[in-house]
Design a protein around this motif. Sequence first.
Motif, PDB file in Angstrom:
ATOM      1  N   SER A 110       0.839  -1.207   0.000  1.00 49.38           N
ATOM      2  CA  SER A 110       0.000   0.000   0.000  1.00 49.38           C
ATOM      3  C   SER A 110       0.867   1.247   0.000  1.00 49.38           C
ATOM      4  O   SER A 110       0.529   2.255  -0.626  1.00 49.38           O
ATOM      5  CB  SER A 110      -0.987   0.002   1.167  1.00 49.38           C
ATOM      6  OG  SER A 110      -0.309   0.034   2.401  1.00 49.38           O
ATOM      7  N   PHE A 124      -5.161  -0.509  -5.182  1.00 48.31           N
ATOM      8  CA  PHE A 124      -5.264   0.075  -3.850  1.00 48.31           C
ATOM      9  C   PHE A 124      -6.181   1.297  -3.823  1.00 48.31           C
ATOM     10  O   PHE A 124      -6.884   1.516  -2.834  1.00 48.31           O
ATOM     11  CB  PHE A 124      -3.878   0.383  -3.273  1.00 48.31           C
ATOM     12  CG  PHE A 124      -3.238  -0.825  -2.655  1.00 48.31           C
ATOM     13  CD1 PHE A 124      -3.602  -1.254  -1.396  1.00 48.31           C
ATOM     14  CD2 PHE A 124      -2.292  -1.560  -3.359  1.00 48.31           C
ATOM     15  CE1 PHE A 124      -3.043  -2.387  -0.828  1.00 48.31           C
ATOM     16  CE2 PHE A 124      -1.721  -2.690  -2.803  1.00 48.31           C
ATOM     17  CZ  PHE A 124      -2.092  -3.113  -1.531  1.00 48.31           C
ATOM     18  N   ARG A 127      -9.502  -0.347  -3.687  1.00 55.86           N
ATOM     19  CA  ARG A 127      -9.684  -1.050  -2.418  1.00 55.86           C
ATOM     20  C   ARG A 127     -10.011  -0.079  -1.288  1.00 55.86           C
ATOM     21  O   ARG A 127     -10.921  -0.312  -0.495  1.00 55.86           O
ATOM     22  CB  ARG A 127      -8.414  -1.838  -2.085  1.00 55.86           C
ATOM     23  CG  ARG A 127      -8.551  -2.702  -0.851  1.00 55.86           C
ATOM     24  CD  ARG A 127      -7.324  -3.604  -0.715  1.00 55.86           C
ATOM     25  NE  ARG A 127      -7.554  -4.622   0.279  1.00 55.86           N
ATOM     26  CZ  ARG A 127      -7.387  -4.446   1.576  1.00 55.86           C
ATOM     27  NH1 ARG A 127      -7.011  -3.279   2.037  1.00 55.86           N
ATOM     28  NH2 ARG A 127      -7.615  -5.430   2.423  1.00 55.86           N
ATOM     29  N   TYR A 128      -9.265   1.028  -1.202  1.00 54.10           N
ATOM     30  CA  TYR A 128      -9.526   1.991  -0.135  1.00 54.10           C
ATOM     31  C   TYR A 128     -10.861   2.696  -0.343  1.00 54.10           C
ATOM     32  O   TYR A 128     -11.602   2.925   0.625  1.00 54.10           O
ATOM     33  CB  TYR A 128      -8.385   3.005  -0.010  1.00 54.10           C
ATOM     34  CG  TYR A 128      -7.254   2.496   0.841  1.00 54.10           C
ATOM     35  CD1 TYR A 128      -7.374   2.446   2.220  1.00 54.10           C
ATOM     36  CD2 TYR A 128      -6.066   2.038   0.268  1.00 54.10           C
ATOM     37  CE1 TYR A 128      -6.347   1.968   3.016  1.00 54.10           C
ATOM     38  CE2 TYR A 128      -5.033   1.557   1.055  1.00 54.10           C
ATOM     39  CZ  TYR A 128      -5.184   1.522   2.426  1.00 54.10           C
ATOM     40  OH  TYR A 128      -4.163   1.043   3.222  1.00 54.10           O
ATOM     41  N   ARG A 132     -13.748   2.365   2.462  1.00 49.65           N
ATOM     42  CA  ARG A 132     -14.354   3.559   3.096  1.00 49.65           C
ATOM     43  C   ARG A 132     -15.859   3.612   2.826  1.00 49.65           C
ATOM     44  O   ARG A 132     -16.636   3.943   3.731  1.00 49.65           O
ATOM     45  CB  ARG A 132     -13.678   4.837   2.590  1.00 49.65           C
ATOM     46  CG  ARG A 132     -12.329   5.112   3.217  1.00 49.65           C
ATOM     47  CD  ARG A 132     -11.808   6.509   2.893  1.00 49.65           C
ATOM     48  NE  ARG A 132     -11.940   6.866   1.495  1.00 49.65           N
ATOM     49  CZ  ARG A 132     -11.023   6.616   0.555  1.00 49.65           C
ATOM     50  NH1 ARG A 132      -9.906   6.011   0.875  1.00 49.65           N
ATOM     51  NH2 ARG A 132     -11.225   6.989  -0.693  1.00 49.65           N
ATOM     52  N   VAL A 162     -10.352   3.292   9.087  1.00 44.36           N
ATOM     53  CA  VAL A 162      -9.417   2.716   8.123  1.00 44.36           C
ATOM     54  C   VAL A 162      -7.988   3.160   8.445  1.00 44.36           C
ATOM     55  O   VAL A 162      -7.058   2.348   8.425  1.00 44.36           O
ATOM     56  CB  VAL A 162      -9.822   3.087   6.675  1.00 44.36           C
ATOM     57  CG1 VAL A 162      -8.744   2.679   5.676  1.00 44.36           C
ATOM     58  CG2 VAL A 162     -11.161   2.444   6.312  1.00 44.36           C
ATOM     59  N   ASP A 166      -4.821   0.679   9.545  1.00 45.53           N
ATOM     60  CA  ASP A 166      -3.520   0.666   8.870  1.00 45.53           C
ATOM     61  C   ASP A 166      -2.394   1.025   9.832  1.00 45.53           C
ATOM     62  O   ASP A 166      -1.336   0.397   9.828  1.00 45.53           O
ATOM     63  CB  ASP A 166      -3.523   1.637   7.684  1.00 45.53           C
ATOM     64  CG  ASP A 166      -4.249   1.083   6.476  1.00 45.53           C
ATOM     65  OD1 ASP A 166      -4.734  -0.060   6.531  1.00 45.53           O
ATOM     66  OD2 ASP A 166      -4.323   1.811   5.470  1.00 45.53           O
TER      67      ASP A 166
END
Length: 193
Positions: A110, A124, A127-128, A132, A162, A166
Amino acid sequence: MGERELSERGAETRTLILDTALAAFAESGFRGTSVRDIATRCGLTHPALIYHFPTKADLLMAVLTRRDDSEGTAAGYDELRGRALLDHLVETARRNAARRGVVELYATLSGEATATDHPAHAYFVRRYASLRRDVTRAYREAAEAGELDPRIVPSLAAAQLVALMDGLQVQWLLDPSVDMAETLEAHLAAQFA
């Protein structure tokens, strides 16, 4: 050897390659890993590996897709609503504490994938955005059910959760005494009525 046996053998080889690539990418990142190294670790020749995955980018995307598919399918992720989805994220953190390689892979990639020329950049970004969106929906559903502290803004809480997930993964990679799941549970408990 029959067609079915060849197909099964090919599937076994692909699984070996994907498992080995996951470990290699987790250790050294995408840019620090060579396809030749993965082939050697698998006991394959370079041509044998590229028969299954023509490029390193293809291999990376297959590793990421396989992991996402197995996680989502196993958990019934798409059916989870409200607090159940948020609790699922806590359980994922708990499971991840036993899967250092997967956590390393995602933490490393990431970061690398913030470069727009990285082969996993679009993955990514999607994905994010998807995560979210799903977490915002879960917070919104919890608010509609009267479970969420009324001061919590679902879209902001999603971005915060999120980021917390991380950040906890990086802290845990550096210091395994950090309890990712317990910290997430405490964070969510403070947000719910």
